[in-house]
Design a protein around this motif. Structure first.
Motif, PDB file in Angstrom:
ATOM      1  N   LEU A   1     -10.692   8.113 -13.157  1.00 24.80           N
ATOM      2  CA  LEU A   1      -9.759   8.212 -14.284  1.00 24.80           C
ATOM      3  C   LEU A   1      -8.930   6.946 -14.423  1.00 24.80           C
ATOM      4  CD1 LEU A   1      -8.492  11.908 -14.009  1.00 24.80           C
ATOM      5  CD2 LEU A   1      -9.886  10.942 -15.830  1.00 24.80           C
ATOM      6  N   TYR A   2      -8.434   6.441 -13.298  1.00 28.26           N
ATOM      7  CA  TYR A   2      -7.591   5.246 -13.365  1.00 28.26           C
ATOM      8  C   TYR A   2      -8.397   4.008 -13.726  1.00 28.26           C
ATOM      9  CZ  TYR A   2      -3.030   6.984 -12.068  1.00 28.26           C
ATOM     10  OH  TYR A   2      -1.808   7.607 -12.097  1.00 28.26           O
TER      11      TYR A   2
ATOM     12  N   ILE B   1       0.858  -1.181   0.000  1.00 27.72           N
ATOM     13  CA  ILE B   1       0.000   0.000   0.000  1.00 27.72           C
ATOM     14  C   ILE B   1       0.895   1.231   0.000  1.00 27.72           C
ATOM     15  CG2 ILE B   1      -1.833   1.231   1.209  1.00 27.72           C
ATOM     16  CD1 ILE B   1      -2.630  -1.539   0.194  1.00 27.72           C
ATOM     17  N   ASP B   2       0.632   2.164  -0.898  1.00 26.96           N
ATOM     18  CA  ASP B   2       1.386   3.417  -0.962  1.00 26.96           C
ATOM     19  C   ASP B   2       0.699   4.470  -0.103  1.00 26.96           C
ATOM     20  OD1 ASP B   2       3.391   2.574  -2.675  1.00 26.96           O
ATOM     21  OD2 ASP B   2       2.174   2.960  -4.456  1.00 26.96           O
TER      22      ASP B   2
ATOM     23  N   GLU C   1      -0.686   9.185  -7.933  1.00 23.71           N
ATOM     24  CA  GLU C   1      -1.226   8.591  -6.711  1.00 23.71           C
ATOM     25  C   GLU C   1      -1.273   7.077  -6.761  1.00 23.71           C
ATOM     26  OE1 GLU C   1      -4.883  10.285  -5.439  1.00 23.71           O
ATOM     27  OE2 GLU C   1      -4.063  12.307  -5.248  1.00 23.71           O
ATOM     28  N   ILE C   2      -1.531   6.517  -7.921  1.00 21.57           N
ATOM     29  CA  ILE C   2      -1.680   5.068  -8.039  1.00 21.57           C
ATOM     30  C   ILE C   2      -0.728   4.574  -9.122  1.00 21.57           C
ATOM     31  CG2 ILE C   2      -3.272   3.196  -8.610  1.00 21.57           C
ATOM     32  CD1 ILE C   2      -5.550   5.025  -7.628  1.00 21.57           C
ATOM     33  N   ASN C   3       0.053   3.580  -8.777  1.00 15.36           N
ATOM     34  CA  ASN C   3       0.992   3.007  -9.738  1.00 15.36           C
ATOM     35  C   ASN C   3       0.259   2.001 -10.611  1.00 15.36           C
ATOM     36  OD1 ASN C   3       3.262   2.154 -11.076  1.00 15.36           O
ATOM     37  ND2 ASN C   3       3.910   0.741  -9.469  1.00 15.36           N
ATOM     38  N   LEU C   4       0.276   2.222 -11.932  1.00 20.86           N
ATOM     39  CA  LEU C   4      -0.429   1.361 -12.868  1.00 20.86           C
ATOM     40  C   LEU C   4       0.568   0.817 -13.888  1.00 20.86           C
ATOM     41  CD1 LEU C   4      -3.381   0.474 -13.249  1.00 20.86           C
ATOM     42  CD2 LEU C   4      -3.632   2.280 -14.939  1.00 20.86           C
TER      43      LEU C   4
ATOM     44  N   ASP D   1      -4.390   2.996  -2.301  1.00 21.69           N
ATOM     45  CA  ASP D   1      -4.457   1.556  -2.513  1.00 21.69           C
ATOM     46  C   ASP D   1      -4.570   1.274  -4.006  1.00 21.69           C
ATOM     47  OD1 ASP D   1      -4.811  -1.139  -2.448  1.00 21.69           O
ATOM     48  OD2 ASP D   1      -6.567  -1.136  -1.149  1.00 21.69           O
ATOM     49  N   PRO D   2      -3.523   0.713  -4.635  1.00 24.58           N
ATOM     50  CA  PRO D   2      -3.578   0.464  -6.083  1.00 24.58           C
ATOM     51  C   PRO D   2      -4.746  -0.421  -6.496  1.00 24.58           C
ATOM     52  CG  PRO D   2      -1.344   0.136  -5.238  1.00 24.58           C
ATOM     53  CD  PRO D   2      -2.244   0.291  -4.052  1.00 24.58           C
ATOM     54  N   SER D   3      -5.227  -1.261  -5.596  1.00 23.18           N
ATOM     55  CA  SER D   3      -6.330  -2.162  -5.954  1.00 23.18           C
ATOM     56  C   SER D   3      -7.621  -1.405  -6.223  1.00 23.18           C
ATOM     57  CB  SER D   3      -6.563  -3.192  -4.841  1.00 23.18           C
ATOM     58  OG  SER D   3      -6.951  -2.554  -3.640  1.00 23.18           O
ATOM     59  N   SER D   4      -7.722  -0.143  -5.722  1.00 22.58           N
ATOM     60  CA  SER D   4      -8.947   0.632  -5.939  1.00 22.58           C
ATOM     61  C   SER D   4      -9.148   0.949  -7.413  1.00 22.58           C
ATOM     62  CB  SER D   4      -8.911   1.927  -5.125  1.00 22.58           C
ATOM     63  OG  SER D   4      -7.829   2.745  -5.524  1.00 22.58           O
TER      64      SER D   4
END
Length: 578
Positions: free
Chosen positions: A347-348, A280-281, A369-372, A301-304
Motif C-alpha cells: 500500500l505504501y 528506524i521506527d 507503521e511507516i512515516n511518509l 523501516d521507512p525505506s521499505s
C-alpha cells in the motif's frame, strides 16, 4: 547558695521487639542492645544488620529466636537455588530497598523471605504494590544479603557478556516524541547501564540481521529472546530471568508507556537513530502473561516503502495491472492476505508513487507503521472514539483525492469507503481473506450490496511472502515429474528448459534463504466479473472467470517464481494452500 538541682536519669530507650526478645532470652545484655539500637538509628541501618555486624550475637541465633518468638518458619538459604527463584512477583526496587526475597505465590498470598519479619511497613508496602498478603519466612541476615547479591550479579555479568565490547556509540535509542509523556518521575529507576546496553544491542542486531520482529518472552525459569527473520522465528539470546522486569521497564520508558501498569496490554513506539541521517521506527506491544510481560517489537523501516514496485516481486503483467488501477481517478483497490504478508509495504509503495504536490492523500491506520512525508496520517484510537469510520467521515470533509484505510473491519467502514470510491475518490484498503475472488464474497457476507461492490472495486491484489533462495548456495534438485504435476505445474511447463532449486545453507544466509519475495494474484474487476457479482455469484465462479482473463492464482504465481529459481517448491507449497 547550694545547688539543689539533681541530674534526672535518661529516659529508657524503646527497643524494637527483636531486641527485647534477644535480651529476654539472655543472648544480648540490655545496655548492648540499647547501644546497638542507637547506633542503627544514627547510621540509618537496620537493627539486625547492626547487630550481626557487631558480632554480639550470631546470625543463626538471631534467626532462630525470631522464628521461635514470632512463630515464623525458618529457612536455610544455602539450600535455595538462585536460578530457580520466581521473578516478577515484586517490583525490583521494593525487593532491593527492603532486602527481601519473594519465594512463592499461593493464591492471593505471597511467601517472602526476610531477616526482619517485624517491620509492618514493609508488609504494607508489599500489599500496596502487589495486592497480595504476605506470609513471612525468616532467614539469616547475612544469607539474605548474599543471595540478593548473587541474583543481582547474575543479571549484570551475563548481560555484560552478551553485549561484549561492541561499540554502540553510533547508535542512539530514543523516545517517540509523539507519544504522551507518562514516565517523567520514574525514568531514573530503569537507567541500569547493562540493561540499556543490552536492549540497544538487541535492537541493532535485529536491524542488521534484517529481522521484522523481536520477541521478549518470560517463562517460569528462563527468559527467551527471538527474532523473526525471513518469516521464521529464531532464538537469539537467553538472558537471566531476573532482568525481565528491568528490561520491560526500560522498553516502556522509551516507548512512552505506563511502567506501573502490568495488568493490561499496551502499545507504543520508539526510534533507533543510525548514523547522522537514518532513523528506524519500532512499534512496541506488551502483553501480560503468567510469568511477566511478553513484549513484541516490530521494526518499521521507512525505506521499505521507497524500494519501488519492481523490488516487491511483481511480474510485468501484474505490475502493469496495478499501475493502471492506481492511476484511475476513483474506485477502490483492495490488498488482501494474512498478517505479515507485506500488505502495508504494498500500500505504501502505491502511495509513494501517487504522492505528489498535486494530490491530497489521507490515511487512517491502527497504528501508522511507516512515516511518509506529504501524506496526512491518522492513528485510529477507538478508546477516544476515533474509529476507522469516524476518520473516514472526517477525511471526506477534508477535500481528499486519495484515501487509505488500514483495514475494513465492519460494515460501517466498508459503506463509507465504498461511497467515497463512488464519489470521485481513489480508496486503498486491506481485508483478511485467502485470495482475490473470496474477497468479493467476503464483502457480500459483510452485508454490502452487490451493486455497490461491482460499481466501486476496480482491483484486488492477494499476496504472500515466500523466502527467497540464497543466490550463493542454492543448487538444482531433482523432483519427480508426478510431484511437480501434483503441485500445479502443467506438462507444457515441464519442457526441460529449467530446473527447480533447493535450499542448502551457507554463512551468508539463513538455512538456505536470504530475504523474501512477493507472490501476487492481481485481479482487475472486469465487466464479466461485475456481472457475476451482480447476480450474487460464488467465489468459485469469479475465480474461473479470472483464470479465463489470464489472472494467475497465488499457487500459479508461486510456481512461476520456482521456474525462475527465486524460491523453492517446498516454500511455495508452504505459503499457498490450494
Amino acid at each position: 547558695m547550694a545547688d539543689n538541682t539533681t541530674n534526672s536519669p535518661a529516659p529508657p530507650i524503646a527497643l524494637p521487639g527483636i531486641a527485647r526478645a534477644l535480651v529476654a532470652s539472655g543472648k544480648l545484655p540490655l545496655a548492648k542492645a540499647e547501644a546497638l539500637y542507637a547506633s542503627s538509628i544514627k547510621s540509618k541501618n537496620s537493627f539486625i544488620g547492626e547487630l550481626v555486624a557487631s558480632g554480639a550475637v550470631s546470625g543463626i541465633d538471631v534467626a532462630t529466636i525470631i522464628s521461635s518468638v514470632y512463630s515464623v518458619p525458618l529457612i536455610d538459604l544455602d539450600a535455595v537455588d538462585a536460578d530457580r527463584l520466581p521473578s516478577g512477583l515484586l517490583d525490583a526496587k521494593v525487593v532491593s530497598s527492603n532486602k527481601i526475597i519473594p519465594l512463592a505465590k499461593r493464591g492471593n498470598r505471597l511467601v517472602v523471605v526476610t531477616a526482619d519479619p517485624t517491620d509492618h511497613s514493609v508488609a504494607e508496602q508489599i500489599k500496596f504494590t502487589s495486592q497480595l498478603s504476605v506470609d513471612w519466612v525468616v532467614a539469616e541476615h547475612a544469607k539474605v544479603t548474599k543471595l540478593l547479591e548473587t541474583i543481582a550479579k547474575q543479571g549484570g555479568d551475563s548481560l555484560n557478556d552478551i553485549v561484549g565490547d561492541v561499540n554502540l556509540n553510533e547508535f542512539e535509542v530514543s523516545e517517540d516524541t509523539e507519544s504522551p509523556d507518562k514516565n517523567t518521575n520514574e525514568e531514573m529507576d530503569v537507567e541500569d547501564a547493562p540493561i540499556v546496553k543490552f536492549l540497544q544491542k538487541m535492537l541493532i542486531d535485529a536491524f542488521n540481521m534484517r529481522a521484522s520482529d523481536l520477541h521478549f518472552e518470560p517463562y517460569e525459569h528462563n527468559y527467551r529472546i527471538r527474532y523473526r527473520i525471513d518469516g521464521e522465528l529464531r532464538e537469539i539470546a537467553s538472558p537471566p530471568p531476573g532482568i525481565k522486569d528491568k528490561l520491560a521497564s526500560r522498553i516502556k520508558v522509551i516507548s512512552r508507556l505506563d511502567i506501573s501498569e502490568k495488568r493490561v496490554p499496551q502499545d507504543g513506539r520508539m526510534k533507533l537513530k543510525i548514523g547522522a541521517d537514518r532513523v528506524i521506527d519500532f512499534r512496541v506491544s506488551t502483553l501480560p502473561t503468567l510469568f511477566g510481560e511478553k513484549i513484541v517489537i516490530r521494526i518499521l523501516d521507512p525505506s521499505s516503502a521507497k524500494l519501488g514496485i519492481d523490488a516487491l516481486g511483481y511480474e510485468p503483467v501484474e505490475k502493469e495491472r496495478l499501475l493502471d488501477a492506481i492511476k484511475r481517478p476513483y474506485g477502490m483497490i483492495l490488498v488482501t492476505g494474512p498478517t505479515g504478508s507485506g500488505k502495508t509495504v504494498s500500500l505504501y509503495t502505491c502511495l509513494n508513487i501517487l504522492n505528489t504536490p498535486a494530490v491530497n492523500i489521507a490515511t487512517a491506520e491502527d497504528p501508522s507503521e511507516i512515516n511518509l512525508p506529504g501524506v496526512n496520517q491518522v492513528n485510529v484510537n477507538e478508546k477516544a472514539g476515533l474509529t476507522f469510520a469516524t476518520a473516514l467521515k472526517a477525511f471526506l470533509r477534508q477535500d481528499p483525492d486519495i484515501i487509505m484505510v488500514g483495514e475494513i473491519r465492519d460494515l460501517e467502514t466498508a459503506d463509507i469507503a465504498i461511497k467515497a470510491a463512488q464519489t470521485g475518490h481513489l480508496v486503498l484498503s486491506t481485508l483478511h481473506t485467502n485470495d482475490a475472488p473470496t474477497t468479493l464474497t467476503r464483502m457480500r457476507n459483510m452485508g454490502i450490496a452487490p451493486f455497490n461492490i461491482a460499481s466501486s472495486v476496480i482491483l484486488i491484489t492477494a499476496q504472500r511472502l515466500a523466502r527467497r533462495l540464497c543466490p550463493n548456495c542454492k543448487r538444482p534438485t531433482e523432483i519427480p515429474h508426478e510431484n511437480l504435476l501434483e503441485a500445479g505445474f502443467t506438462d507444457e511447463d515441464l519442457d526441460g528448459t529449467w530446473m527447480p532449486y533447493e535450499a542448502v545453507g551457507c554463512d551468508a544466509c539463513n538455512n538456505g534463504y536470504k530475504g523474501r519475495v512477493g507472490i501476487y494474484q492481481v485481479m482487475p474487476v472486469s465487466e464479466e466479473i461485475q456481472r457475476i457479482i451482480l447476480r450474487d455469484g460464488s467465489a468459485l465462479e469469479i475465480a474461473e472467470q479470472a483464470e479465463v482473463e489470464g489472472v494467475r492464482s497465488l499457487r500459479q504465481s508461486g510456481l512461476h517464481k520456482v521456474k525462475k529459481g527465486l524460491t523453492s517448491l517446498e516454500e511455495v507449497l508452504a505459503v499457498t494452500n490450494e
